[in-house]
Design a protein around this motif. Structure first.
Motif, PDB file in Angstrom:
ATOM      1  N   VAL A 253      99.799  37.391  61.298  1.00  0.00           N
ATOM      2  CA  VAL A 253     100.077  38.794  61.624  1.00  0.00           C
ATOM      3  C   VAL A 253     101.333  39.206  60.892  1.00  0.00           C
ATOM      4  O   VAL A 253     102.388  38.625  61.109  1.00  0.00           O
ATOM      5  CB  VAL A 253     100.273  38.988  63.117  1.00  0.00           C
ATOM      6  CG1 VAL A 253     100.630  40.422  63.418  1.00  0.00           C
ATOM      7  CG2 VAL A 253      99.006  38.574  63.858  1.00  0.00           C
TER       8      VAL A 253
ATOM      9  N   ARG B 283      90.819  42.104  62.463  1.00  0.00           N
ATOM     10  CA  ARG B 283      91.677  41.708  63.587  1.00  0.00           C
ATOM     11  C   ARG B 283      92.300  42.927  64.252  1.00  0.00           C
ATOM     12  O   ARG B 283      92.435  43.013  65.479  1.00  0.00           O
ATOM     13  CB  ARG B 283      92.743  40.752  63.074  1.00  0.00           C
ATOM     14  CG  ARG B 283      92.162  39.357  62.827  1.00  0.00           C
ATOM     15  CD  ARG B 283      92.980  38.601  61.829  1.00  0.00           C
ATOM     16  NE  ARG B 283      94.343  38.363  62.287  1.00  0.00           N
ATOM     17  CZ  ARG B 283      95.287  37.829  61.509  1.00  0.00           C
ATOM     18  NH1 ARG B 283      95.015  37.543  60.252  1.00  0.00           N
ATOM     19  NH2 ARG B 283      96.482  37.609  61.974  1.00  0.00           N
ATOM     20  N   LEU B 284      92.668  43.784  63.375  1.00  0.00           N
ATOM     21  CA  LEU B 284      93.246  45.017  63.946  1.00  0.00           C
ATOM     22  C   LEU B 284      92.230  45.736  64.820  1.00  0.00           C
ATOM     23  O   LEU B 284      92.528  46.196  65.934  1.00  0.00           O
ATOM     24  CB  LEU B 284      93.707  45.942  62.809  1.00  0.00           C
ATOM     25  CG  LEU B 284      95.024  45.566  62.131  1.00  0.00           C
ATOM     26  CD1 LEU B 284      95.333  46.551  61.003  1.00  0.00           C
ATOM     27  CD2 LEU B 284      96.157  45.567  63.155  1.00  0.00           C
TER      28      LEU B 284
ATOM     29  N   ASP C 260      89.736  44.464  66.226  1.00  0.00           N
ATOM     30  CA  ASP C 260      89.506  43.687  67.441  1.00  0.00           C
ATOM     31  C   ASP C 260      90.601  43.977  68.465  1.00  0.00           C
ATOM     32  O   ASP C 260      90.345  44.158  69.649  1.00  0.00           O
ATOM     33  CB  ASP C 260      89.482  42.204  67.081  1.00  0.00           C
ATOM     34  CG  ASP C 260      89.015  41.373  68.252  1.00  0.00           C
ATOM     35  OD1 ASP C 260      87.910  41.665  68.771  1.00  0.00           O
ATOM     36  OD2 ASP C 260      89.752  40.466  68.674  1.00  0.00           O
ATOM     37  N   GLU C 261      91.770  44.020  67.933  1.00  0.00           N
ATOM     38  CA  GLU C 261      92.899  44.325  68.811  1.00  0.00           C
ATOM     39  C   GLU C 261      92.737  45.704  69.445  1.00  0.00           C
ATOM     40  O   GLU C 261      92.987  45.920  70.630  1.00  0.00           O
ATOM     41  CB  GLU C 261      94.196  44.287  67.979  1.00  0.00           C
ATOM     42  CG  GLU C 261      95.437  44.222  68.825  1.00  0.00           C
ATOM     43  CD  GLU C 261      95.711  42.789  69.293  1.00  0.00           C
ATOM     44  OE1 GLU C 261      94.978  41.870  68.872  1.00  0.00           O
ATOM     45  OE2 GLU C 261      96.654  42.607  70.071  1.00  0.00           O
TER      46      GLU C 261
ATOM     47  N   LYS D  88      90.483  45.620  72.192  1.00  0.00           N
ATOM     48  CA  LYS D  88      91.046  45.007  73.398  1.00  0.00           C
ATOM     49  C   LYS D  88      91.927  45.978  74.185  1.00  0.00           C
ATOM     50  O   LYS D  88      91.883  46.027  75.413  1.00  0.00           O
ATOM     51  CB  LYS D  88      91.856  43.761  73.013  1.00  0.00           C
ATOM     52  CG  LYS D  88      90.982  42.617  72.570  1.00  0.00           C
ATOM     53  CD  LYS D  88      91.833  41.453  72.129  1.00  0.00           C
ATOM     54  CE  LYS D  88      90.949  40.297  71.643  1.00  0.00           C
ATOM     55  NZ  LYS D  88      91.760  39.209  71.041  1.00  0.00           N
TER      56      LYS D  88
ATOM     57  N   SER E 184     100.539  52.022  71.334  1.00  0.00           N
ATOM     58  CA  SER E 184      99.906  50.896  70.673  1.00  0.00           C
ATOM     59  C   SER E 184      98.608  51.330  70.025  1.00  0.00           C
ATOM     60  O   SER E 184      98.289  50.954  68.881  1.00  0.00           O
ATOM     61  CB  SER E 184      99.620  49.789  71.691  1.00  0.00           C
ATOM     62  OG  SER E 184     100.848  49.370  72.262  1.00  0.00           O
TER      63      SER E 184
ATOM     64  N   LEU F 253      97.859  51.051  66.135  1.00  0.00           N
ATOM     65  CA  LEU F 253      96.699  50.302  65.650  1.00  0.00           C
ATOM     66  C   LEU F 253      95.796  51.189  64.812  1.00  0.00           C
ATOM     67  O   LEU F 253      95.356  50.815  63.719  1.00  0.00           O
ATOM     68  CB  LEU F 253      95.918  49.738  66.829  1.00  0.00           C
ATOM     69  CG  LEU F 253      96.342  48.345  67.276  1.00  0.00           C
ATOM     70  CD1 LEU F 253      95.533  47.889  68.473  1.00  0.00           C
ATOM     71  CD2 LEU F 253      96.139  47.378  66.107  1.00  0.00           C
TER      72      LEU F 253
END
Length: 405
Positions: A17, A44-45, A47-48, A51, A62, A66
């Motif tokens: 990261v 990944r981003l 995915d984040e 989440k 956030s 993102l």
DNA sequence: TATACAATAT
DNA sequence: TATATTGTAT
């Protein structure tokens, strides 16, 4: 060249990261497989993003970061292979897919649903609200106005219904009642001879509201029908009235309704006349009393000054003809008559029966017509009047010595 | 009994 | 002056 900084090695690992997007981009510029790295990080981003999507409310910043990063990386990815597909679409379609997936899958379903629902609801609500308001220029005032109008309309409707069901209310209104009340006719027809409670109640057993109405209506009719017309029925009605409470006699009330549609001819029923005389007494005699005062004292709903005045005029004429000095026995006769009148039925009976009751001077005079009595001519009139009225004018002159002349 | 008219009062 | 009330005549 050959040496690869540890970061780079890490770069390919999922755990990598970068501190910032800028760092990542810097790395990317030196990375061998830019596209792969980019996509990896992008994945990944995303995915984040998925989440934290459930906590987007708690982590709005956030989310923002993102999204911003993803957007940036995508732009970068686009740069890497500008030809693949139209940039814009490429960027948006995946996002949309992703989003759909998120919504459809891992994410807090409820939350999403609620979110969407909320949005929809909100929109719809806004729309509705706007509709109501915008239609009326979207000003609070106008909205309020419209609401009031709506209320008014509803009220009108309600009133209309109620009125239709219960014409009585309007009739109860003295002023209003006077005006048109067509519907009464039916009541009147149904409520035949018994003027008071009997007829009204009997006919109106259905609804209490109507009952009261009926009373009035029924009362009206009787006064018109029988009140003046038939003596016999009247006597019966009188009795009923006499038994009725001291408040306002039904027959009296009926008068008010009479005047509703057309100006019904005022029928001075014995009861009505009794009231009239009673008021006269209180006012100090027929000469002293004024129509208005009499009317007020009589407390008869619907009775007009003109009617009282007319009746008073007639009364005065009659009393004038049979003054105390005329040699009549006003005292005795009057007293007796008054009493009987007070009882009401008696007086009506007397007059109606036409029996040569000594109580009625009129009858006496009429009977002794052939005599030289100066009142002869008058007696004739009186007799007729008495008949038509069903009550004796003299009878009311309870005050012997005080006879008004 | 209702109505019209005039006189009077407010 | 306008309106209400009253008395009288029709």
């Amino acid at each position: 060249m050959g040496s690869v900084p540890p970061e780079l090695s890490l770069d390919l690992r999922p755990s990598f990261v970068p501190k910032t997007i800028t760092d990542f981009l810097r790395h990317l510029s030196s990375a061998t497989d830019r596209l792969a790295t980019l996509h990896d990080f992008l994945a990944r981003l995303e995915d984040e993003l998925r989440k934290i999507h459930a906590f987007k409310r708690e982590l709005p910043i956030s989310m923002l970061l993102l999204n911003d990063a993803i957007s940036l990386l995508k732009t970068e990815s686009q740069k890497c292979r500008p030809r693949d597909c139209p940039p814009v679409l490429e960027e948006f379609i995946p996002l949309k897919k992703e989003r759909d997936q998120n919504e459809g899958n891992n994410y807090n379903h409820n939350d999403m649903d609620n979110e969407c629902r909320d949005k929809k609801n909100w929109l719809s609500s806004v729309q509705l609200w706007n509709n109501s308001t915008t239609n009326n220029n979207a000003s609070d005032r106008k909205q309020h106005h419209q609401q009031q109008l709506h209320k008014l309309e509803n009220k009108k409707i309600e009133e209309g219904q109620s009125v239709g069901e219960d014409p009585f209310q309007s009739c109860s209104n003295r002023n209003g009642g006077r005006r048109a009340f067509m519907p009464f006719s039916r009541y009147s027809s149904s409520s035949s001879s018994v003027p008071v409670a009997t007829a009204g109640l009997g006919a109106a057993t259905k609804e209490e509201k109507e009952e009261s109405v009926m009373n009035r209506l029924s009362l009206q009719t009787p006064s018109v029908k029988e009140g003046c017309g038939s003596r016999g029925s009247r006597s019966s009605s009188n009795r009923a009235v006499s038994s009725s409470p001291p408040t306002v006699h039904p027959s009296l009330r009926a008068s008010s309704l009479q005047q509703t549609a057309r100006k019904q001819r005022r029928c001075w029923s014995p009861e009505l006349h009794r009231r009239f005389v009673n008021a006269l007494q209180k006012l100090g005699g027929s000469q002293a009393a004024t129509p208005k005062q009499i009317r007020e004292l009589m407390q008869v709903d619907g009775l007009t000054n003109d009617e009282v005045k007319s009746h008073l005029q007639k009364y005065r004429l009659h009393t004038r003809r049979v003054p105390a000095g005329s040699g009549n026995q006003p005292v005795v006769v009057l007293g007796g008559l008054w009493m009987s009148q007070d009882q009401y039925n008696d007086s009506s009976k007397v007059s109606s029966s036409g029996s040569g009751s000594p109580q009625s001077p009129l009858h006496l005079t009429a009977g002794s017509r052939g005599g030289t009595s100066p009142t002869e001519g008058d007696s004739m009139e009186d007799d007729e009047d008495a008949r038509s009225e069903s009550y004796s004018w003299k009878s009311h002159m309870h005050k012997p010595g005080k006879v008004d002349v």
